[in-house]
Design a protein around this motif. Structure first.
Motif, mmCIF file in Angstrom:
data_model
loop_
_atom_site.group_PDB
_atom_site.id
_atom_site.type_symbol
_atom_site.label_atom_id
_atom_site.label_comp_id
_atom_site.label_asym_id
_atom_site.label_seq_id
_atom_site.Cartn_x
_atom_site.Cartn_y
_atom_site.Cartn_z
ATOM 1 N N ASP A 62 11.170 28.411 6.870
ATOM 2 C CA ASP A 62 11.961 28.165 8.071
ATOM 3 C C ASP A 62 12.647 26.802 8.064
ATOM 4 O O ASP A 62 13.583 26.580 8.815
ATOM 5 N N ARG A 63 12.160 25.878 7.257
ATOM 6 C CA ARG A 63 12.755 24.542 7.219
ATOM 7 C C ARG A 63 13.855 24.485 6.158
ATOM 8 O O ARG A 63 14.023 25.375 5.345
ATOM 9 N N TRP A 64 14.582 23.366 6.153
ATOM 10 C CA TRP A 64 15.643 23.129 5.183
ATOM 11 C C TRP A 64 15.086 23.025 3.765
ATOM 12 O O TRP A 64 13.924 22.708 3.557
ATOM 13 N N PHE A 65 15.959 23.216 2.825
ATOM 14 C CA PHE A 65 15.689 23.039 1.402
ATOM 15 C C PHE A 65 16.751 22.059 0.921
ATOM 16 O O PHE A 65 17.946 22.380 0.931
ATOM 17 N N MET A 90 20.567 22.104 1.967
ATOM 18 C CA MET A 90 21.235 20.868 2.313
ATOM 19 C C MET A 90 21.514 20.134 0.999
ATOM 20 O O MET A 90 20.595 19.922 0.208
ATOM 21 N N LEU A 91 22.756 19.786 0.745
ATOM 22 C CA LEU A 91 23.137 19.095 -0.477
ATOM 23 C C LEU A 91 23.405 17.642 -0.143
ATOM 24 O O LEU A 91 24.262 17.335 0.690
ATOM 25 N N LEU A 92 22.659 16.736 -0.774
ATOM 26 C CA LEU A 92 22.814 15.298 -0.537
ATOM 27 C C LEU A 92 23.268 14.623 -1.818
ATOM 28 O O LEU A 92 22.749 14.921 -2.899
ATOM 29 N N GLN A 93 24.216 13.701 -1.689
ATOM 30 C CA GLN A 93 24.696 12.945 -2.837
ATOM 31 C C GLN A 93 24.467 11.462 -2.585
ATOM 32 O O GLN A 93 24.712 10.971 -1.483
ATOM 33 N N PRO A 94 23.996 10.728 -3.590
ATOM 34 C CA PRO A 94 23.811 9.281 -3.425
ATOM 35 C C PRO A 94 25.160 8.600 -3.221
ATOM 36 O O PRO A 94 26.201 9.124 -3.635
ATOM 37 N N ALA A 115 11.126 21.850 1.056
ATOM 38 C CA ALA A 115 11.110 21.354 -0.312
ATOM 39 C C ALA A 115 12.353 20.499 -0.544
ATOM 40 O O ALA A 115 13.412 20.757 0.019
ATOM 41 N N VAL A 116 12.180 19.484 -1.361
ATOM 42 C CA VAL A 116 13.265 18.584 -1.740
ATOM 43 C C VAL A 116 13.302 18.565 -3.257
ATOM 44 O O VAL A 116 12.326 18.174 -3.901
ATOM 45 N N HIS A 141 7.369 19.498 -0.023
ATOM 46 C CA HIS A 141 7.120 19.568 -1.462
ATOM 47 C C HIS A 141 8.316 18.976 -2.195
ATOM 48 O O HIS A 141 9.452 19.326 -1.910
ATOM 49 N N GLY A 142 8.042 18.059 -3.110
ATOM 50 C CA GLY A 142 9.102 17.451 -3.916
ATOM 51 C C GLY A 142 9.122 18.051 -5.312
ATOM 52 O O GLY A 142 8.072 18.303 -5.901
#
Length: 151
Positions: A62-65, A90-94, A115-116, A141-142
């Motif tokens: 149910d949470r983001w990935f 969710m896509l994250l860029q530095p 999870a990340v 979870h990483g």
């Protein structure tokens, strides 16, 4: 402040949103609060196809990935065909203010992500410990994917 992609689709523009801390949810997989390292021979996406079933399973929560700094443009058709719910990715860029490591720590600690998965390149023992602490704090979870040369 983290900029996040709230939805990955074929034709729609990317919309930024914020990662906000929430109360950790129960994790039935037993993975919450842990970090897994995956070392690949190189960064080619073709080697990641073996991970698609795992990614699909993780996207069912149910949470983001969150995916942080993937090495290439990810083929959306292939991800959808594998069963990955792109509406929860969710896509994250530095950027200049946030490294891949910092983004991963913040996303893990916030607890909004089940999870990340991150592609940090080289990672020190202290940084790996920092990711583990953040995962435990956020009950997330990483997954760290690295090229063998950077491991």
């Amino acid at each position: 402040m983290l900029q996040a992609v709230s939805k990955l689709t074929r034709s729609e523009p990317v919309l930024p949103s914020l990662i906000r801390p929430i109360a950790p949810q129960a994790d039935h997989s037993g993975l919450a609060g842990k970090v897994t390292e995956i070392v690949l021979q190189n960064s080619d996406f073709e080697q990641m196809t073996m991970l698609l079933p795992l990614l699909a399973q993780l996207s069912n929560d149910d949470r983001w990935f969150a995916w942080i700094a993937p090495p290439t443009t990810l083929p959306k058709d292939l991800l959808e065909a594998a069963g990955i719910d792109l509406n929860k990715v969710m896509l994250l860029q530095p950027d200049q203010g946030h490294s891949t490591y910092q983004l991963a720590c913040q996303a893990l600690k916030a607890g909004t992500c089940h999870a990340v998965i991150s592609w940090p390149g080289a990672l020190s023992s202290a940084e790996l410990s920092g990711l583990e602490d953040a995962a435990e704090n956020g009950q997330s979870h990483g997954i760290v994917i690295r090229d063998r040369r950077a491991a």
